[in-house]
Design a protein around this motif. Structure first.
Motif, PDB file in Angstrom:
ATOM      1  N   UNK A  93       0.838  -1.213   0.000  1.00  0.00           N
ATOM      2  CA  UNK A  93       0.000   0.000   0.000  1.00  0.00           C
ATOM      3  C   UNK A  93       0.863   1.250   0.000  1.00  0.00           C
ATOM      4  N   UNK A  94       1.816   1.284   0.949  1.00  0.00           N
ATOM      5  CA  UNK A  94       2.700   2.451   1.010  1.00  0.00           C
ATOM      6  C   UNK A  94       3.583   2.581  -0.221  1.00  0.00           C
ATOM      7  N   UNK A  95       4.021   1.429  -0.762  1.00  0.00           N
ATOM      8  CA  UNK A  95       4.897   1.450  -1.937  1.00  0.00           C
ATOM      9  C   UNK A  95       4.185   1.926  -3.177  1.00  0.00           C
ATOM     10  N   UNK A  96       2.958   1.460  -3.405  1.00  0.00           N
ATOM     11  CA  UNK A  96       2.194   1.909  -4.574  1.00  0.00           C
ATOM     12  C   UNK A  96       1.969   3.415  -4.513  1.00  0.00           C
ATOM     13  N   UNK A  97       1.611   3.895  -3.327  1.00  0.00           N
ATOM     14  CA  UNK A  97       1.400   5.340  -3.194  1.00  0.00           C
ATOM     15  C   UNK A  97       2.675   6.111  -3.514  1.00  0.00           C
ATOM     16  N   UNK A  98       3.799   5.620  -3.001  1.00  0.00           N
ATOM     17  CA  UNK A  98       5.067   6.313  -3.273  1.00  0.00           C
ATOM     18  C   UNK A  98       5.428   6.240  -4.747  1.00  0.00           C
ATOM     19  N   UNK A  99       5.193   5.132  -5.401  1.00  0.00           N
ATOM     20  CA  UNK A  99       5.530   4.971  -6.811  1.00  0.00           C
ATOM     21  C   UNK A  99       4.701   5.912  -7.682  1.00  0.00           C
ATOM     22  N   UNK A 100       3.431   6.116  -7.296  1.00  0.00           N
ATOM     23  CA  UNK A 100       2.550   6.986  -8.083  1.00  0.00           C
ATOM     24  C   UNK A 100       2.982   8.448  -8.008  1.00  0.00           C
ATOM     25  N   UNK A 101       3.655   8.819  -6.931  1.00  0.00           N
ATOM     26  CA  UNK A 101       4.125  10.207  -6.819  1.00  0.00           C
ATOM     27  C   UNK A 101       5.238  10.473  -7.831  1.00  0.00           C
ATOM     28  N   UNK A 102       6.026   9.453  -8.108  1.00  0.00           N
ATOM     29  CA  UNK A 102       7.066   9.583  -9.124  1.00  0.00           C
ATOM     30  C   UNK A 102       8.397  10.043  -8.561  1.00  0.00           C
ATOM     31  N   UNK A 103       9.326  10.359  -9.470  1.00  0.00           N
ATOM     32  CA  UNK A 103      10.665  10.744  -9.065  1.00  0.00           C
ATOM     33  C   UNK A 103      11.660   9.648  -9.412  1.00  0.00           C
ATOM     34  N   UNK A 107      10.641   3.833  -7.755  1.00  0.00           N
ATOM     35  CA  UNK A 107      10.589   2.371  -7.718  1.00  0.00           C
ATOM     36  C   UNK A 107      11.433   1.811  -6.570  1.00  0.00           C
ATOM     37  N   UNK A 108      12.601   2.397  -6.368  1.00  0.00           N
ATOM     38  CA  UNK A 108      13.475   1.935  -5.283  1.00  0.00           C
ATOM     39  C   UNK A 108      12.799   2.079  -3.927  1.00  0.00           C
ATOM     40  N   UNK A 109      12.146   3.222  -3.732  1.00  0.00           N
ATOM     41  CA  UNK A 109      11.455   3.464  -2.456  1.00  0.00           C
ATOM     42  C   UNK A 109      10.258   2.528  -2.289  1.00  0.00           C
ATOM     43  N   UNK A 110       9.515   2.302  -3.394  1.00  0.00           N
ATOM     44  CA  UNK A 110       8.353   1.412  -3.333  1.00  0.00           C
ATOM     45  C   UNK A 110       8.789  -0.007  -2.984  1.00  0.00           C
ATOM     46  N   UNK A 111       9.819  -0.485  -3.663  1.00  0.00           N
ATOM     47  CA  UNK A 111      10.298  -1.845  -3.414  1.00  0.00           C
ATOM     48  C   UNK A 111      10.851  -2.000  -2.003  1.00  0.00           C
ATOM     49  N   UNK A 112      11.596  -1.007  -1.545  1.00  0.00           N
ATOM     50  CA  UNK A 112      12.174  -1.090  -0.205  1.00  0.00           C
ATOM     51  C   UNK A 112      11.096  -1.072   0.871  1.00  0.00           C
ATOM     52  N   UNK A 113       9.983  -0.383   0.622  1.00  0.00           N
ATOM     53  CA  UNK A 113       8.889  -0.363   1.595  1.00  0.00           C
ATOM     54  C   UNK A 113       8.317  -1.758   1.793  1.00  0.00           C
ATOM     55  N   UNK A 114       8.171  -2.497   0.667  1.00  0.00           N
ATOM     56  CA  UNK A 114       7.665  -3.867   0.751  1.00  0.00           C
ATOM     57  C   UNK A 114       8.679  -4.773   1.464  1.00  0.00           C
ATOM     58  N   UNK A 115       9.949  -4.628   1.122  1.00  0.00           N
ATOM     59  CA  UNK A 115      10.990  -5.457   1.714  1.00  0.00           C
ATOM     60  C   UNK A 115      11.123  -5.214   3.219  1.00  0.00           C
TER      61      UNK A 115
END
Length: 556
Positions: A93-103, A107-115
């Motif tokens: 949930x947190x990763x998808x939200x971060x990925x949608x913001x962009x930058x 992707x790195x932040x989204x993946x690390x949130x899941x990990x």
């Protein structure tokens, strides 16, 4: 180090912690956290901690097309509390939200949130967050930040921008992650303490009620015991009304509103039917149709068990349904119903235990007294050298007693068998008394066929010898008489021993003194022949004791 960034990130984590603290005051939320793990719990916790990750991102600080934030704290704590599935879902949930913001770090932040959420879940399966040591919290916070930074270095492009970003935010975000994890640890330690206190209060309340109802439920579940139990529950708890049923009918209701003759019984019958169908604790408010003239809005019903079968129901009624978010009342009803069920079973066990003890006592009466055995063996040993013939005679009598005890079967013996067993016993006692004991037998031999309950005479004679004659120095006389009395046989055992006072005489047949053997014989005679039979005692202090009883000539 950028202190302004550190302060802003601390404000960010404080908002999330405040939300968690407020939600944690709700009983419903605490029960979700510490309740059974099911899909409902997983989805609620995943959504909640995923939302915290989103807040962490939204309140973050933008730096060169990237965001310094506290996002991973939400998924990390979610994993620690809810397990790997919750941690992973919150991270998604947190990763998808971060990925949608962009930058360039999206992707790195989204993946690390899941990990990181998965990491928290793995650690959470082995360590309870509320009991986690501070060194592990420090290590876990650093590890989570390292995962995020390694992902940024591996995935984010260009590498120079990623390196420049981490040079600015690495220290502040690591400090805040460790600090945030520490704050959440304190919060959940407090929640666990509140949950334990709530459970302890419920348990204490249930035990208090159970301790007061124990004397009443010893008679089992009936109208009288149910009414007394309901009175105690209403007195101690905040329940507005109580009803107790068995499988067939309403046993009692307490609470003025519920005591209406028709509506109250009909409502209790509905609840009992639901409990019996579901075979579990039920909570109903909207599902149950309450009569308009009854002010109740909610009810809890719990089954009462006996030998794993439902035998009744315990019902709590409330005027309000505002406690729906709390499991306290459900726990109280369930715990109390279980305790009452145990008490009902214990009442039956106690009854059977008394019966078994009586049977064991009867069996013990048929066994050789160990003191008598040891004393006899000691006497035989003393005669082995001085008088071998006497020792041989004593051994013969002792073996005869053993043989008869091993052969004793059934509930009745003939008078002849009773007397034969007593003769061997008396021969041994004569030797032990060193010629102080004289035994007279006045027996009507035409009555030797009469049947008597097994071991009727021996306990009486043992009491006469040990409690009446043994303290005398000389001239000990024991007289046994058997005679006809109308349609009965009359048996008397008389000694010229020390006798008993009137107070002691009154206690003998009531198991209040050393006369337990006599009380056992007395009760067995009455049980077999009727209350008009039994032992009759006459005694005078310093003069002796006379014990008489009668038995029908032709048996019971």
């Amino acid at each position: 180090m950028n202190f302004n960034m550190l302060v802003q990130l601390f404000g960010n984590i404080s908002v999330i912690a405040m939300i968690s603290l407020l939600i944690g005051q709700l009983n419903y939320f605490r029960n979700i956290i510490y309740g059974k793990n099911n899909w409902k719990r997983i989805m609620i916790l995943s959504t909640l901690f995923g939302f915290m990750s989103v807040i962490g991102t939204e309140n973050g600080i933008r730096i060169n097309d990237a965001i310094a934030n506290t996002r991973i704290v939400g998924s990390l704590v979610g994993g620690l509390i809810g397990g790997p599935v919750v941690g992973t879902l919150a991270g998604i949930i947190g990763g998808i939200h971060r990925y949608q913001i962009g930058g360039f770090t999206a992707f790195a932040c989204a993946a690390s949130t899941v990990l990181v959420g998965l990491l928290g879940g793995i650690v959470g399966t082995k360590h309870d967050l509320s009991k986690m040591k501070w060194k592990y919290i420090l290590l876990l916070g650093i590890t989570a930040e390292l995962i995020q930074k390694i992902m940024v270095f591996l995935v984010a492009k260009p590498f120079e921008a990623a390196l420049e970003l981490e040079m600015q935010i690495a220290i502040p975000t690591t400090i805040i992650t460790i600090l945030g994890l520490s704050i959440f640890t304190l919060i959940f330690q407090n929640l666990k303490m509140m949950q334990d206190q709530s459970g302890a209060l419920v348990a204490n309340l249930a035990l208090t009620i159970a301790s007061r109802t124990l004397p009443h439920l010893r008679t089992g579940l009936n109208k009288d015991s149910a009414e007394k139990t309901a009175d105690i529950i209403c007195e101690i708890t905040s329940v507005d009304a109580v009803a107790i049923t068995n499988c067939e009918k309403l046993l009692c209701v307490k609470g003025i509103e519920l005591e209406q003759p028709f509506q109250g019984e009909a409502l209790a019958a509905q609840v009992a039917k639901a409990v019996f169908q579901q075979q579990n604790v039920i909570y109903q408010d909207k599902e149950l149709v309450f009569p308009r003239n009854l002010p109740f809005q909610s009810v809890i019903g719990a089954p009462l068990y006996h030998r794993n079968k439902i035998i009744g129901s315990l019902q709590f009624y409330y005027r309000s349904s505002s406690f729906r978010m709390s499991q306290t009342h459900l726990k109280l009803a369930d715990g109390l119903a279980n305790l009452l069920s145990v008490q009902i079973e214990l009442a039956e066990i106690e009854h059977h235990t008394k019966m078994r003890q009586q049977a064991e006592l009867n069996a013990l009466q048929a066994q050789i007294n160990p003191h008598f055995l040891f004393n006899t063996l000691s006497t035989i040993m003393s005669y082995c050298r001085t008088d071998p013939e006497q020792a041989r005679s004593l051994l013969g009598n002792l073996s005869d007693i053993f043989r008869r005890n091993l052969r004793n079967k059934g509930n009745f013996h003939s008078l002849q068998e009773e007397l034969d067993g007593i003769k061997s016993y008396l021969e041994i006692e004569k030797v032990r008394f060193a010629n102080r004991l004289t035994v007279l037998m006045e027996i009507d031999e035409s009555l030797l066929h009469v049947k008597l309950p097994i071991l009727t005479l021996q306990p009486i004679i043992e009491n006469a010898i040990h409690h009446g004659l043994s303290p005398k120095i000389s001239d000990c006389l024991l007289t046994i008489r058997v005679a006809r009395s109308s349609h009965n046989v009359k048996i008397s055992i008389e000694d010229n021993g020390i006798g008993m006072s009137e107070e002691r005489l009154a206690e003998v047949l009531n198991r209040q003194s050393q006369g337990i053997g006599l009380s056992n014989v007395h009760q067995r005679l009455q049980s077999v022949y009727g209350n008009e039979y039994g032992l009759h005692l006459e005694s005078k202090s310093g003069k002796g004791t006379l014990v008489t009883f009668e038995a029908p000539l032709h048996g019971p």
